[in-house]
Design a protein around this motif. Sequence first.
Motif, mmCIF file in Angstrom:
data_model
loop_
_atom_site.group_PDB
_atom_site.id
_atom_site.type_symbol
_atom_site.label_atom_id
_atom_site.label_comp_id
_atom_site.label_asym_id
_atom_site.label_seq_id
_atom_site.Cartn_x
_atom_site.Cartn_y
_atom_site.Cartn_z
ATOM 1 N N GLU A 50 -44.495 -79.214 -48.473
ATOM 2 C CA GLU A 50 -43.605 -78.838 -47.378
ATOM 3 C C GLU A 50 -43.549 -77.315 -47.305
ATOM 4 N N ILE A 51 -43.875 -76.753 -46.141
ATOM 5 C CA ILE A 51 -43.780 -75.312 -45.945
ATOM 6 C C ILE A 51 -42.327 -74.987 -45.616
ATOM 7 N N GLU A 52 -41.703 -74.170 -46.451
ATOM 8 C CA GLU A 52 -40.298 -73.815 -46.252
ATOM 9 C C GLU A 52 -40.153 -72.546 -45.422
ATOM 10 N N THR A 53 -41.026 -71.568 -45.648
ATOM 11 C CA THR A 53 -41.005 -70.308 -44.907
ATOM 12 C C THR A 53 -42.434 -69.921 -44.575
ATOM 13 N N ARG A 54 -42.688 -69.585 -43.339
ATOM 14 C CA ARG A 54 -44.039 -69.173 -42.988
ATOM 15 C C ARG A 54 -44.238 -67.710 -43.346
ATOM 16 N N LEU A 55 -45.454 -67.358 -43.695
ATOM 17 C CA LEU A 55 -45.803 -65.986 -44.014
ATOM 18 C C LEU A 55 -45.807 -65.189 -42.715
ATOM 19 N N ASP A 56 -45.118 -64.056 -42.696
ATOM 20 C CA ASP A 56 -44.972 -63.291 -41.457
ATOM 21 C C ASP A 56 -44.993 -61.797 -41.773
ATOM 22 N N PHE A 57 -45.976 -61.089 -41.260
ATOM 23 C CA PHE A 57 -46.058 -59.641 -41.465
ATOM 24 C C PHE A 57 -45.198 -58.883 -40.463
ATOM 25 N N ASP A 58 -44.550 -59.578 -39.524
ATOM 26 C CA ASP A 58 -43.707 -58.987 -38.494
ATOM 27 C C ASP A 58 -44.498 -57.923 -37.739
ATOM 28 N N ARG A 59 -44.070 -56.686 -37.735
ATOM 29 C CA ARG A 59 -44.762 -55.617 -37.016
ATOM 30 C C ARG A 59 -45.403 -54.638 -37.988
ATOM 31 N N LEU A 60 -46.630 -54.261 -37.658
ATOM 32 C CA LEU A 60 -47.320 -53.227 -38.415
ATOM 33 C C LEU A 60 -47.416 -51.997 -37.528
ATOM 34 N N ILE A 61 -47.109 -50.843 -38.064
ATOM 35 C CA ILE A 61 -47.149 -49.604 -37.303
ATOM 36 C C ILE A 61 -48.450 -48.883 -37.628
#
Length: 174
Positions: A50-61
């Motif tokens: 079960e995936i509880e939290t997805r991997l997320d890099f959000d914003r890269l500058i």
Amino acid sequence: MSRSKVLALGIAALAAACAGISPSRAQCRLCDRPTTSAPSISSDSQVRLEIETRLDFDRLILAGEGGGSALIRPDGTTSTEGAIAAIAGRAMVGSAAIHGEPGRAVRVEMPQRVELYSMNGGRITFDQIVTDLAALPRLDSAGQLSFRFGGRIRVEGDAEGDFRGDLPITVEYL
């Protein structure tokens, strides 16, 4: 000139070695030899991921032209290299939970590299995928094991957009 890019990784999980769970049975009160031990779970019990939290890099500058990389480790620490100046504060490691037969050893396999794509056809690479799993992971007495994972995003050229991809995770009993 700085540009902001949204990089996200959607997760698809594959659970291997899936079989049906045997139904629970109530003890017969009319039997002459009642037992009080817990029913044994057969070796063909299902293992679930079960995936509880997805991997997320959000914003890269991006601070300029050229390539760069951003790294998120399973402990949540981040680093950047090259033209990538910063990772936004909302970046998150991925987390997953394995459910199955208590005490069983499991093998968790993740790919070495995943390509991420944007809606406008851009492509970047997600690699150096790591977890915080022990060398020989084992489900606890409740049949559960949680772990976190991260990795490196490599951006080359002027890739821009919202990037997504699938990270297949395979789990099986040893």
